[in-house]
Write a protein that holds these residues in place. Structure first.
Motif, PDB file in Angstrom:
ATOM      1  N   SER A   1      -7.201  21.353 -29.522  1.00  0.00           N
ATOM      2  CA  SER A   1      -7.580  19.946 -31.463  1.00  0.00           C
ATOM      3  C   SER A   1      -8.765  20.088 -31.464  1.00  0.00           C
ATOM      4  O   SER A   1      -9.731  20.259 -32.639  1.00  0.00           O
ATOM      5  N   GLN A   2      -9.655  20.121 -30.731  1.00  0.00           N
ATOM      6  CA  GLN A   2     -11.102  19.734 -30.113  1.00  0.00           C
ATOM      7  C   GLN A   2     -12.221  20.701 -30.660  1.00  0.00           C
ATOM      8  O   GLN A   2     -13.102  20.835 -31.050  1.00  0.00           O
ATOM      9  N   LEU A   3     -11.599  21.683 -29.967  1.00  0.00           N
ATOM     10  CA  LEU A   3     -12.154  23.074 -30.164  1.00  0.00           C
ATOM     11  C   LEU A   3     -11.708  23.359 -31.935  1.00  0.00           C
ATOM     12  O   LEU A   3     -12.150  24.241 -32.312  1.00  0.00           O
ATOM     13  N   GLU A   4     -10.902  23.435 -32.425  1.00  0.00           N
ATOM     14  CA  GLU A   4     -10.334  23.896 -33.541  1.00  0.00           C
ATOM     15  C   GLU A   4     -11.748  22.815 -34.374  1.00  0.00           C
ATOM     16  O   GLU A   4     -11.657  23.315 -35.443  1.00  0.00           O
ATOM     17  N   GLU A   5     -11.672  22.067 -34.705  1.00  0.00           N
ATOM     18  CA  GLU A   5     -12.140  20.607 -35.083  1.00  0.00           C
ATOM     19  C   GLU A   5     -13.602  21.287 -34.734  1.00  0.00           C
ATOM     20  O   GLU A   5     -13.966  20.935 -36.543  1.00  0.00           O
ATOM     21  N   ALA A   6     -14.645  21.683 -33.724  1.00  0.00           N
ATOM     22  CA  ALA A   6     -15.655  22.206 -33.646  1.00  0.00           C
ATOM     23  C   ALA A   6     -15.604  23.502 -34.774  1.00  0.00           C
ATOM     24  O   ALA A   6     -16.634  23.822 -35.441  1.00  0.00           O
ATOM     25  N   VAL A   7     -14.821  24.601 -34.402  1.00  0.00           N
ATOM     26  CA  VAL A   7     -14.405  25.516 -35.633  1.00  0.00           C
ATOM     27  C   VAL A   7     -15.172  25.374 -36.895  1.00  0.00           C
ATOM     28  O   VAL A   7     -15.699  25.927 -37.637  1.00  0.00           O
ATOM     29  N   ARG A   8     -13.796  24.183 -37.191  1.00  0.00           N
ATOM     30  CA  ARG A   8     -14.052  23.807 -38.706  1.00  0.00           C
ATOM     31  C   ARG A   8     -15.929  23.805 -39.542  1.00  0.00           C
ATOM     32  O   ARG A   8     -16.329  24.016 -40.595  1.00  0.00           O
ATOM     33  N   GLU A   9     -15.713  22.430 -37.852  1.00  0.00           N
ATOM     34  CA  GLU A   9     -17.170  21.886 -38.229  1.00  0.00           C
ATOM     35  C   GLU A   9     -18.095  22.971 -38.461  1.00  0.00           C
ATOM     36  O   GLU A   9     -19.318  22.622 -39.412  1.00  0.00           O
ATOM     37  N   LEU A  10     -18.399  23.490 -37.258  1.00  0.00           N
ATOM     38  CA  LEU A  10     -19.792  24.724 -37.647  1.00  0.00           C
ATOM     39  C   LEU A  10     -19.398  26.539 -37.434  1.00  0.00           C
ATOM     40  O   LEU A  10     -20.563  26.381 -37.970  1.00  0.00           O
ATOM     41  N   THR A  11     -18.453  26.592 -38.207  1.00  0.00           N
ATOM     42  CA  THR A  11     -18.153  27.901 -38.353  1.00  0.00           C
ATOM     43  C   THR A  11     -17.886  28.279 -40.598  1.00  0.00           C
ATOM     44  O   THR A  11     -17.575  29.425 -40.280  1.00  0.00           O
ATOM     45  N   GLY A  12     -17.256  27.482 -40.434  1.00  0.00           N
ATOM     46  CA  GLY A  12     -16.532  27.464 -41.780  1.00  0.00           C
ATOM     47  C   GLY A  12     -15.318  27.872 -41.513  1.00  0.00           C
ATOM     48  O   GLY A  12     -14.097  27.983 -42.935  1.00  0.00           O
ATOM     49  N   VAL A  13     -14.507  28.242 -41.018  1.00  0.00           N
ATOM     50  CA  VAL A  13     -13.362  28.690 -40.546  1.00  0.00           C
ATOM     51  C   VAL A  13     -12.393  27.373 -40.211  1.00  0.00           C
ATOM     52  O   VAL A  13     -12.787  26.708 -39.786  1.00  0.00           O
ATOM     53  N   ARG A  14     -11.329  27.347 -41.509  1.00  0.00           N
ATOM     54  CA  ARG A  14     -10.460  26.493 -41.944  1.00  0.00           C
ATOM     55  C   ARG A  14      -8.833  25.664 -40.936  1.00  0.00           C
ATOM     56  O   ARG A  14      -8.570  24.704 -40.544  1.00  0.00           O
ATOM     57  N   ARG A  15      -8.379  27.418 -41.270  1.00  0.00           N
ATOM     58  CA  ARG A  15      -7.005  27.186 -41.132  1.00  0.00           C
ATOM     59  C   ARG A  15      -5.996  28.523 -40.455  1.00  0.00           C
ATOM     60  O   ARG A  15      -6.974  29.311 -40.752  1.00  0.00           O
ATOM     61  N   GLY A  16      -5.701  28.565 -40.026  1.00  0.00           N
ATOM     62  CA  GLY A  16      -4.272  29.474 -39.682  1.00  0.00           C
ATOM     63  C   GLY A  16      -4.703  30.227 -38.864  1.00  0.00           C
ATOM     64  O   GLY A  16      -5.074  29.649 -38.293  1.00  0.00           O
ATOM     65  N   PRO A  17      -4.276  31.459 -38.288  1.00  0.00           N
ATOM     66  CA  PRO A  17      -4.469  32.198 -36.954  1.00  0.00           C
ATOM     67  C   PRO A  17      -6.579  32.615 -36.774  1.00  0.00           C
ATOM     68  O   PRO A  17      -6.430  32.730 -35.956  1.00  0.00           O
ATOM     69  N   ARG A  18      -6.314  32.775 -37.653  1.00  0.00           N
ATOM     70  CA  ARG A  18      -8.361  32.839 -37.398  1.00  0.00           C
ATOM     71  C   ARG A  18      -8.905  31.615 -36.468  1.00  0.00           C
ATOM     72  O   ARG A  18      -9.367  31.658 -35.722  1.00  0.00           O
ATOM     73  N   LEU A  19      -8.358  30.283 -37.018  1.00  0.00           N
ATOM     74  CA  LEU A  19      -9.004  29.236 -36.403  1.00  0.00           C
ATOM     75  C   LEU A  19      -8.296  29.035 -35.681  1.00  0.00           C
ATOM     76  O   LEU A  19      -9.322  29.171 -34.185  1.00  0.00           O
ATOM     77  N   ARG A  20      -7.285  28.933 -34.563  1.00  0.00           N
ATOM     78  CA  ARG A  20      -6.496  29.334 -33.458  1.00  0.00           C
ATOM     79  C   ARG A  20      -7.063  30.388 -32.781  1.00  0.00           C
ATOM     80  O   ARG A  20      -7.515  30.034 -31.462  1.00  0.00           O
ATOM     81  N   ALA A  21      -7.413  31.920 -33.400  1.00  0.00           N
ATOM     82  CA  ALA A  21      -7.828  32.512 -32.451  1.00  0.00           C
ATOM     83  C   ALA A  21      -9.257  32.155 -32.064  1.00  0.00           C
ATOM     84  O   ALA A  21     -10.386  32.437 -30.807  1.00  0.00           O
ATOM     85  N   ALA A  22     -10.243  31.439 -32.968  1.00  0.00           N
ATOM     86  CA  ALA A  22     -11.533  31.382 -32.815  1.00  0.00           C
ATOM     87  C   ALA A  22     -12.003  30.128 -31.676  1.00  0.00           C
ATOM     88  O   ALA A  22     -12.469  30.338 -31.037  1.00  0.00           O
ATOM     89  N   ALA A  23     -10.498  29.255 -31.539  1.00  0.00           N
ATOM     90  CA  ALA A  23     -10.774  28.191 -30.356  1.00  0.00           C
ATOM     91  C   ALA A  23     -10.368  28.740 -29.252  1.00  0.00           C
ATOM     92  O   ALA A  23     -11.398  28.235 -27.878  1.00  0.00           O
ATOM     93  N   GLU A  24      -9.218  29.890 -28.993  1.00  0.00           N
ATOM     94  CA  GLU A  24      -9.439  29.957 -28.034  1.00  0.00           C
ATOM     95  C   GLU A  24     -10.854  31.720 -27.133  1.00  0.00           C
ATOM     96  O   GLU A  24     -10.736  31.803 -26.306  1.00  0.00           O
ATOM     97  N   GLU A  25     -10.846  31.748 -28.820  1.00  0.00           N
ATOM     98  CA  GLU A  25     -12.387  32.435 -28.402  1.00  0.00           C
ATOM     99  C   GLU A  25     -13.108  32.002 -27.646  1.00  0.00           C
ATOM    100  O   GLU A  25     -14.041  32.179 -26.510  1.00  0.00           O
ATOM    101  N   ALA A  26     -12.995  30.439 -28.007  1.00  0.00           N
ATOM    102  CA  ALA A  26     -14.753  29.313 -27.836  1.00  0.00           C
ATOM    103  C   ALA A  26     -14.104  28.563 -26.564  1.00  0.00           C
ATOM    104  O   ALA A  26     -14.710  28.995 -25.073  1.00  0.00           O
ATOM    105  N   ALA A  27     -12.871  28.658 -25.478  1.00  0.00           N
ATOM    106  CA  ALA A  27     -12.316  28.442 -24.605  1.00  0.00           C
ATOM    107  C   ALA A  27     -12.247  29.507 -23.647  1.00  0.00           C
ATOM    108  O   ALA A  27     -13.084  29.079 -22.310  1.00  0.00           O
ATOM    109  N   GLU A  28     -12.223  31.629 -24.037  1.00  0.00           N
ATOM    110  CA  GLU A  28     -12.655  32.054 -22.591  1.00  0.00           C
ATOM    111  C   GLU A  28     -14.168  31.989 -22.873  1.00  0.00           C
ATOM    112  O   GLU A  28     -14.493  32.709 -21.416  1.00  0.00           O
ATOM    113  N   ARG A  29     -14.752  32.328 -23.777  1.00  0.00           N
ATOM    114  CA  ARG A  29     -16.254  32.636 -23.229  1.00  0.00           C
ATOM    115  C   ARG A  29     -16.929  31.108 -22.062  1.00  0.00           C
ATOM    116  O   ARG A  29     -17.624  31.881 -21.584  1.00  0.00           O
ATOM    117  N   ALA A  30     -16.028  30.073 -22.157  1.00  0.00           N
ATOM    118  CA  ALA A  30     -16.361  29.037 -20.214  1.00  0.00           C
ATOM    119  C   ALA A  30     -15.548  28.789 -19.960  1.00  0.00           C
ATOM    120  O   ALA A  30     -15.398  28.155 -18.919  1.00  0.00           O
TER     121      ALA A  30
END
Length: 322
Positions: free
Chosen positions: A115-144
């Motif tokens: 939920s914290q990664l998804e909030e950061a994605v919403r604030e910083l990338t403009g991706v707001r909801r749905g599968p794209r938001l979930r995928a972007a959060a999971e991608e950020a986790a994978e990068r780290a």
């Protein structure tokens, strides 16, 4: 023809704190350095020398009794002159990503990492909801290198190493031009130290740079391109990492002492103690601990040709023992 603009350009940055009795503590004095895209600069030195204060100044996170001077430009914006609204909306996370020293203090304890990664994605990338938001959060986790199976856990359910990687993932979400890692390996065992700094290094790119603030010289040696050595509020040496850790080695006696104190070198501690930041000498702050000191050291040496010392070393440093 001029070259590309640095990601970060720090000029004469100074920070002092006004105490209740009216006295001042000088935490940073006249720091100057540039940081280019694709580069890692390691700012090293003993605890209490001013490294983390410098980092806090760049992010506008100093307490109310702090006074700053100088400039620190990133993308045409002077971080030291920016107001809180600008720092909050356009700098933190967007221009500067912070990997904190204490990740637990930067992770919300009652919310999952996802939920914290998804909030950061919403604030910083403009991706707001749905599968794209979930995928972007999971991608950020994978990068780290944060495991997907732990994304739905709360911070208190994570080990120190996993909490650090969660904080790193949050710092990477906005693809900020500058990644600022403030003592990111504190409390980690050597294997996790190496993994953490390798992950940080991997995210330096054609438009991104890393400022690594650390007292861990082994971590700095592993990933840094250049090294800035800080002592008693001042940068006393700025050198290419290959020269600093190899041959000819550091030129400032304090920097040499730091390397000599390592277990794989002489394992010899530097004698004496650093001066109090509230009572810095007028001249060289290291003179009282230095076997090279002479009367001329009563005058403060300028940082010239990469070293602030009246008697810089010229003899190559011995290589570490195998």
């Amino acid at each position: 023809m001029t070259g590309p603009q640095p990601v970060l350009s720090v000029k004469d940055l100074s920070v002092r704190f006004r105490m209740r009795d009216g006295a001042y503590v000088q935490a940073v004095s006249g720091a100057r350095f540039d940081l280019a895209a694709g580069e890692c600069l390691a700012l090293v030195g003993e605890s209490g020398c001013g490294k983390s204060v410098l980092a806090s100044a760049l992010l506008g996170l100093l307490p109310g009794n702090a006074e700053t001077a100088g400039s620190a430009f990133i993308g045409g914006l002077d971080l030291l002159a920016a107001d809180e609204r600008t720092l909050a909306r356009t700098v933190r996370g967007r221009r500067v990503g912070l990997v904190p020293q204490s990740p637990a203090a930067h992770l919300t304890p009652v919310r999952t990492v996802r939920s914290q990664l998804e909030e950061a994605v919403r604030e910083l990338t403009g991706v707001r909801r749905g599968p794209r938001l979930r995928a972007a959060a999971e991608e950020a986790a994978e990068r780290a290198a944060f495991p997907a199976g732990h994304l739905d856990r709360h911070p208190h359910e994570l080990s120190g190493g996993l909490a650090q990687r969660a904080a790193t993932a949050l710092a990477l979400v906005g693809d900020a031009p500058l990644l600022l890692a403030d003592e990111p390996t504190t409390g980690l065992d050597r294997h996790l130290v190496e993994r953490t700094v390798d992950e940080l290094r991997r995210h330096i790119g054609a438009e991104r740079a890393l400022l690594l603030i650390t007292h861990d010289l082994a971590a700095a040696e592993r990933i840094a391109d250049r090294v800035a050595v800080m002592y008693a509020s001042r940068i006393v040496e700025l050198a290419d990492a290959a020269d600093f850790f190899g041959s000819p080695g550091p030129r400032h006696p304090y920097a040499r002492g730091l390397l000599d104190a390592l277990p794989d070198r002489d394992f010899t501690p530097i004698p004496g103690m650093p001066p109090e930041l509230g009572a810095l000498p007028a001249g060289c702050a290291f003179a009282a601990r230095c076997d090279r000191a002479t009367d001329i050291c009563g005058a403060r040496p300028a940082l010239a040709d990469g070293v602030a010392c009246h008697h810089p070393a010229t003899v190559p440093l011995e290589a570490p023992r195998a």
